[in-house]
Design a protein around this motif. Structure first.
Motif, short mmCIF file in Angstrom:
data_model
loop_
_atom_site.label_atom_id
_atom_site.label_comp_id
_atom_site.label_asym_id
_atom_site.label_seq_id
_atom_site.Cartn_x
_atom_site.Cartn_y
_atom_site.Cartn_z
N GLU A 38 0.82 -1.21 0.00
CA GLU A 38 0.00 0.00 0.00
C GLU A 38 0.86 1.27 0.00
OE1 GLU A 38 -3.27 0.08 -0.34
OE2 GLU A 38 -3.42 -2.12 -0.36
N ASN A 39 2.17 1.10 -0.16
CA ASN A 39 3.09 2.26 -0.22
C ASN A 39 2.89 3.20 0.97
OD1 ASN A 39 4.28 1.51 -2.78
ND2 ASN A 39 2.36 2.16 -3.74
N THR A 40 2.95 2.63 2.16
CA THR A 40 2.63 3.39 3.37
C THR A 40 3.77 4.29 3.83
OG1 THR A 40 3.45 1.62 4.82
CG2 THR A 40 1.12 1.53 4.15
N GLY A 41 4.98 4.05 3.36
CA GLY A 41 6.12 4.81 3.85
C GLY A 41 6.77 4.21 5.07
N MET A 261 6.78 6.17 16.14
CA MET A 261 6.62 4.73 16.36
C MET A 261 5.20 4.47 16.87
SD MET A 261 6.28 2.89 19.45
CE MET A 261 7.40 3.38 20.74
N GLY A 262 4.59 3.38 16.42
CA GLY A 262 3.25 3.04 16.86
C GLY A 262 3.18 1.68 17.52
N TRP A 279 -2.66 3.88 9.38
CA TRP A 279 -1.94 4.67 10.38
C TRP A 279 -0.60 5.13 9.82
CZ3 TRP A 279 2.78 4.35 12.83
CH2 TRP A 279 2.96 5.17 13.95
N ALA A 280 0.14 4.21 9.21
CA ALA A 280 1.44 4.56 8.65
C ALA A 280 1.31 5.57 7.51
CB ALA A 280 2.16 3.30 8.17
N GLU A 281 0.29 5.40 6.68
CA GLU A 281 0.05 6.35 5.60
C GLU A 281 -0.16 7.76 6.15
OE1 GLU A 281 -2.18 3.62 2.20
OE2 GLU A 281 -3.38 4.70 3.68
N ASN A 282 -0.95 7.87 7.21
CA ASN A 282 -1.19 9.17 7.82
C ASN A 282 0.08 9.76 8.40
OD1 ASN A 282 -4.29 10.12 8.23
ND2 ASN A 282 -4.19 7.90 8.02
N MET A 283 0.90 8.93 9.01
CA MET A 283 2.15 9.43 9.57
C MET A 283 3.11 9.89 8.46
SD MET A 283 1.77 9.36 12.81
CE MET A 283 0.08 9.81 12.41
N ALA A 284 3.16 9.14 7.38
CA ALA A 284 4.01 9.54 6.25
C ALA A 284 3.55 10.88 5.68
CB ALA A 284 3.99 8.47 5.17
N ASN A 285 2.25 11.07 5.58
CA ASN A 285 1.73 12.34 5.08
C ASN A 285 2.07 13.48 6.03
OD1 ASN A 285 0.59 11.17 2.81
ND2 ASN A 285 -1.40 10.83 3.78
#
Length: 293
Positions: A38-41, A261-262, A279-285
């Motif tokens: 999903e290319n979350t970063g 970190m989550g 969650w990771a996508e939102n953090m990357a953004n």
């Protein structure tokens, strides 16, 4: 002899997820592959939790030996993530006590417990170990463990620690030893700290707690801000909308900000059980917007 040089730091803030719950309550496997597809970063995944039990060599990943068939898919997915550049570490210790007590004894006792751990890390090709010391341990003991890991696996092997936020400002914490003194003595070989800003030890509802740690002289590239990803995972949960604003500010305020970190992946909001990778996508953004701010 001068200390070894600092390891290279990532060009962008780290996005790290702990992965302890590997199956749902209905026994469905929770895949970590979406963190890649999903290319979350996501930059790092930390598998939790490795425990050293009696007698020496009795190692569990949570409640099960790591070579059990229940983990076959997990280890296969780990290799896929690693082949694509996501580093995968193991977390040693945590809330279950005993692992670090067993590594803090005599040389003979240390060797008996450490060598099977070393062999397990080597067999499963982990990129590093996160030392989550939530029990009394001596400064000499944690230094011996860090030195041995670097000697056995090389300087590219990641060694991180997971103190509660108060541990970096010399207030009450869980580990026994002094983190500031540890950083003075071994900071050159400690890659970063996964700092727990939750469960009453700190907060990410605003930047104040992180600012206090920075005021103590800690380098921002080594202080990763840890949060719980779901209110069910621990007290101190902060909603994703607030976190995005706070992390945008920290990225803008501290060049080289260490990242986020989550704890933990399986039910991370806002996607929850169905789409925890969001969650990771939102953090990357948030990191990207902070750099562009």
């Amino acid at each position: 002899m001068p200390p070894p040089p600092l390891p290279p730091r990532p060009k962008t803030p780290r996005i790290i997820l702990y992965h302890q719950t590997h199956y749902t309550s209905s026994k469905e496997y929770i895949s970590i592959l979406p963190l890649l597809t999903e290319n979350t970063g996501t930059t790092h995944v930390i598998l939790a939790a490795i425990h050293l039990n009696n007698p020496p060599g009795n190692i569990h990943l949570n409640e099960t030996p790591p070579d059990d068939a229940i983990f076959e898919t997990l280890w296969d997915e780990v290799l896929v993530l690693q082949d694509s550049g996501i580093k995968v570490l193991g977390m040693l210790g945590g809330a279950a006590r005993g692992s670090f007590e067993r590594l803090d004894g005599s040389e003979q006792s240390f060797e008996a417990y450490y060598c099977p751990l070393r062999d397990m890390v080597h067999k499963h090709k982990l990129d590093g170990l996160d030392l989550d010391v939530e029990e009394e341990m001596s400064l000499e003991g944690i230094i011996r463990l860090i030195d041995r890991l670097k000697a056995d696996f090389g300087q590219e092997f990641l060694v991180t620690l997971a103190p509660v936020a108060t541990g970096l400002i010399n207030q009450r914490h869980l580990s026994g030893f002094d983190y500031q003194m540890l950083e003075v003595l071994r900071g050159g070989v400690i890659d970063w700290y996964n700092v727990q800003f939750y469960c009453g030890w700190g907060s990410m509802a605003d930047p104040q707690c992180y600012d206090l740690i920075m005021a103590m002289g800690w380098p921002p590239e080594k202080v990763v801000a840890g949060v719980v990803t779901n209110a069910a995972n621990g007290s101190g949960w902060v909603g994703i909308d607030v976190l995005v604003v706070v992390f945008m500010e920290l990225v803008q305020k501290y060049p080289g900000f260490g990242g986020v970190m989550g704890w933990e992946y399986f039910n991370a909001m806002p996607g929850g059980l169905g789409r925890p990778w969001e969650w990771a996508e939102n953090m990357a953004n948030a990191m990207a917007m902070g750099r562009a701010w």
